[in-house]
Design a protein around this motif. Sequence first.
Motif, short mmCIF file in Angstrom:
data_model
loop_
_atom_site.label_atom_id
_atom_site.label_comp_id
_atom_site.label_asym_id
_atom_site.label_seq_id
_atom_site.Cartn_x
_atom_site.Cartn_y
_atom_site.Cartn_z
N VAL A 260 32.89 46.33 40.59
CA VAL A 260 34.26 46.63 40.18
C VAL A 260 34.55 45.85 38.89
O VAL A 260 34.44 44.63 38.86
N LEU A 261 34.91 46.59 37.83
CA LEU A 261 35.12 45.98 36.52
C LEU A 261 36.55 46.20 36.03
O LEU A 261 37.05 47.33 36.05
N ALA A 262 37.18 45.13 35.57
CA ALA A 262 38.54 45.18 35.04
C ALA A 262 38.52 44.95 33.53
O ALA A 262 37.62 44.29 33.00
N HIS A 263 39.50 45.48 32.85
CA HIS A 263 39.54 45.47 31.39
C HIS A 263 40.15 44.20 30.81
O HIS A 263 40.71 43.36 31.53
N GLY A 264 40.05 44.08 29.48
CA GLY A 264 40.63 42.96 28.77
C GLY A 264 42.13 43.09 28.59
O GLY A 264 42.73 44.12 28.93
N ALA A 265 42.74 42.06 28.02
CA ALA A 265 44.20 42.00 27.92
C ALA A 265 44.81 43.13 27.11
O ALA A 265 45.91 43.58 27.40
N GLY A 266 44.12 43.61 26.09
CA GLY A 266 44.70 44.67 25.26
C GLY A 266 44.20 46.05 25.59
O GLY A 266 44.56 47.00 24.89
N GLY A 267 43.39 46.19 26.62
CA GLY A 267 42.77 47.47 26.89
C GLY A 267 43.17 48.09 28.21
O GLY A 267 44.19 47.74 28.81
N ASP A 268 42.35 49.02 28.64
CA ASP A 268 42.52 49.65 29.94
C ASP A 268 41.13 50.05 30.44
O ASP A 268 40.11 49.67 29.85
N ALA B 232 32.14 41.69 41.40
CA ALA B 232 33.42 41.83 40.70
C ALA B 232 33.24 41.30 39.29
O ALA B 232 32.31 40.56 38.99
N GLY B 233 34.15 41.68 38.41
CA GLY B 233 34.09 41.16 37.06
C GLY B 233 34.90 41.99 36.10
O GLY B 233 35.84 42.68 36.47
N GLY B 234 34.51 41.92 34.84
CA GLY B 234 35.22 42.66 33.82
C GLY B 234 35.12 41.97 32.48
O GLY B 234 34.40 40.97 32.31
N HIS B 235 35.86 42.50 31.54
CA HIS B 235 35.82 42.01 30.17
C HIS B 235 37.00 41.08 29.89
O HIS B 235 38.15 41.42 30.20
N SER B 236 36.70 39.92 29.34
CA SER B 236 37.71 38.97 28.89
C SER B 236 38.73 38.65 30.00
O SER B 236 38.34 38.12 31.04
N TYR B 237 39.99 39.03 29.82
CA TYR B 237 41.02 38.74 30.82
C TYR B 237 40.63 39.27 32.19
O TYR B 237 40.83 38.59 33.21
N LEU C 197 29.40 37.90 40.40
CA LEU C 197 30.31 38.15 39.28
C LEU C 197 29.55 38.63 38.05
O LEU C 197 28.43 38.16 37.78
N LEU C 198 30.17 39.54 37.30
CA LEU C 198 29.70 39.95 35.98
C LEU C 198 30.85 39.70 35.01
O LEU C 198 31.86 40.41 35.03
N LEU C 199 30.73 38.66 34.20
CA LEU C 199 31.80 38.25 33.29
C LEU C 199 31.40 38.59 31.87
O LEU C 199 30.40 38.09 31.35
N SER C 200 32.19 39.42 31.22
CA SER C 200 31.92 39.90 29.88
C SER C 200 32.90 39.25 28.90
O SER C 200 34.12 39.37 29.06
#
Length: 214
Positions: free
Chosen positions: A27-35, A100-105, A124-127
């Motif tokens: 499951v990957l979540a986006h950065g602060a300015g994205g979606d 779990a993880g995602g890009h930046s924020y 975790l996968l932290l980008s």
Amino acid sequence: MTVVTIDSDELLADVHRPAGGARGTIVLAHGAGGDRNSAILRAYADELSSRGWVVARIDLPYRRRRPKGPPSPSTAAADRDGIRTAIEALRGDTEGPVLAGGHSYGGRQASMLVAEDASVADGLLLSSYPLHPPGKPDRLRTEHLPSLAVPTVVVHGHSDPFATSTELADAVALIPSDTRIVEIRGAGHDLRPDRTPTAPLAADAVDEFWSVGA
């Protein structure tokens, strides 16, 4: 591979499913300015699903409330709950590990969630982990890292203003579980998957990491 959109009151996600049997879920979540449609999340999802992973690109709760603008610190806990909800919704899809993880924020919130409750995810996968605001290396975001009890892969652009390679290595050393840093030469915070081999290198690292039972 197929891509299915889940749109409910609790979750908005695009789920990439591999053609054959799945080896696990990410499951990957986006950065602060994205979606969830950001280029880096799409690239990760394509590469990881081609290697047999179910990958969900999710919109965090703050993004579901408004299409533009950064998150608020006051709603960060709700964003972490959104990651938890997505994991719970997809956990039964495979018998393999759930990452779990995602890009930046998004990755930072995922890591904070797992630090609070290690049972949420197996890794975790932290980008582009946002270690500190650009130009402010004294404001480190490391308080929760010693509480991470799951294997962690960190993807880092060599020119990322949010962390030098040395700063990131020092921070990752605080994590007491198995870790791996994938450094992308010539890349900044956005990792530019259209110009650098970010997603293939990251997917290879995740695949190898979990193939050996990390």
